[in-house]
Write a protein that holds these residues in place. Structure first.
Motif, short mmCIF file in Angstrom:
data_model
loop_
_atom_site.label_atom_id
_atom_site.label_comp_id
_atom_site.label_asym_id
_atom_site.label_seq_id
_atom_site.Cartn_x
_atom_site.Cartn_y
_atom_site.Cartn_z
N SER A 108 0.83 -1.20 0.00
CA SER A 108 0.00 0.00 0.00
C SER A 108 0.87 1.25 0.00
CB SER A 108 -0.90 0.02 1.24
OG SER A 108 -0.14 0.33 2.38
N LEU A 109 0.31 2.29 -0.58
CA LEU A 109 1.04 3.55 -0.63
C LEU A 109 1.30 4.07 0.77
CD1 LEU A 109 2.24 5.92 -2.11
CD2 LEU A 109 -0.04 6.89 -2.32
N ALA A 110 0.32 3.91 1.62
CA ALA A 110 0.49 4.38 3.01
C ALA A 110 1.67 3.67 3.66
CB ALA A 110 -0.79 4.13 3.81
N GLY A 111 1.72 2.37 3.44
CA GLY A 111 2.83 1.60 4.01
C GLY A 111 4.16 2.04 3.44
#
Lengths: 194, 194
Positions: B177-180
DNA sequence: CAAATCATCACTAGTTTTAGTGATAAATAC
DNA sequence: GTATTTATCACTAAAACTAGTGATGATTTG
């Protein structure tokens, strides 16, 4: 030399810093009792139970709860509120405090600030763009990398609702990318690096 | 379970934080000796005098002295270097360390990092799936919230290339994920506040 | 030198997010 | 007691991302 007992609460996410303050300040000849909390809710609980006179606060913990915080301040008007500043960047909520110290300050200076702990009444400054409770929850999930759909499932809501929250969060913060929101979330302490 | 004595130096301007680390870590069952210094020069002095195995460092203290620091690292190759991170916005010399912890991390986590550093040769999986130079650049842009297309424009590449890099980054890190990825980027110190 | 890795580009199909607009009931605030 | 905010749901069209597969030339490494 000594006065009545002073009850001090430290509202601070880092145990390390709490321990450091405790170790440094309790060495002085004054008669302090220390309590460690890491949320506003915990703070409120302890304010009810104990006769607290000084609260040391990491401003990041009240960043999105200014209203609640001000309410508490009004309710406990005798208390001295002292901000704990990590670094020079966080200038935002400092007006809310009676006094401030930086972690890099000399221990004797910090001790002096605490012993003094007198002075003015804080001025209010309203931040009308704070996130609602629900929005915080959604932000937390977003910053963990979950998709709208999965968040919806987790919270038993429709994807549309999550979508709306997401839009509102972006509007309120002015941050238009997930990456930015993630960093924001971490920086205000609602999720951790792991 | 107790090994030989471990000598730990804390290079950190804040006495509060030193005291906090000392108080928190020295509670564990290991046999530690702590030393507090607040400059590279002092650090060198103590490295000569004592048989130090672990150095905890506030990166801001070596910010302008990277060369000297690397020299010291080479000279004392057995030592484990652990960074102390105040907040995510800290400047990024973090790659220089064997491991990192944030002040807001759980004390047990921090203790674990330190005990690991004592026992293992290398706790980090640095060499496993290292990102290429190009991938780092792309990751940096991704973590700033730029879209594939904008990154492509910035680097004068096609969107396809960025897409490929992105996929490879995700494959290598296992973070999907981009957040990760954003958190990852911050945690390894490749992006800062701007 | 041969093998491996890197940086680059391409296509497809499906999924997800973004950015609008609009609505309603409930709680809160003034 | 009205105005505002919050939390919820809905629809749409465009943009962006994901996950495959595949390819080529350059560089690095053993």
């Amino acid at each position: 030399m000594d006065k009545c007992r002073q009850n001090i609460v430290v509202l601070e996410p880092s145990k390390i810093i709490y321990e450091g303050i405790y170790a440094s300040i309790s060495k002085s000849e004054y008669n302090y009792s220390f309590y460690h909390v890491d949320s506003l809710i915990e703070l409120e609980t302890i304010l009810i139970k104990k006769d607290i006179t000084i609260v040391l606060i990491n401003p990041s913990l009240i960043q999105n709860k200014i209203k609640e915080f001000i309410k508490i301040q009004k309710q406990y008007s005798k208390i001295r509120w002292i901000g704990i500043i990590y670094s020079l960047f966080d200038n935002s909520t400092t007006k809310l405090f009676d006094n401030l110290f930086m972690l890099t300050d000399d221990v004797t200076r910090i001790a002096k600030i605490i012993t003094k702990a007198c002075s003015k009444i804080s001025t209010l400054d309203k931040n009308d763009e704070q996130l609602s409770e629900r929005e915080i929850i959604v932000l937390k999930h977003l910053a963990k990398g979950l998709s709208n759909k999965i968040i919806a499932d987790k919270l038993n809501l429709s994807v549309h609702t999550i979508n709306t929250h997401r839009k509102n969060i972006m509007d309120k913060t002015g941050i238009r990318s997930l990456a930015g929101l993630t960093i924001y979330a971490v920086s205000i302490g609602i999720i951790s690096l792991d």
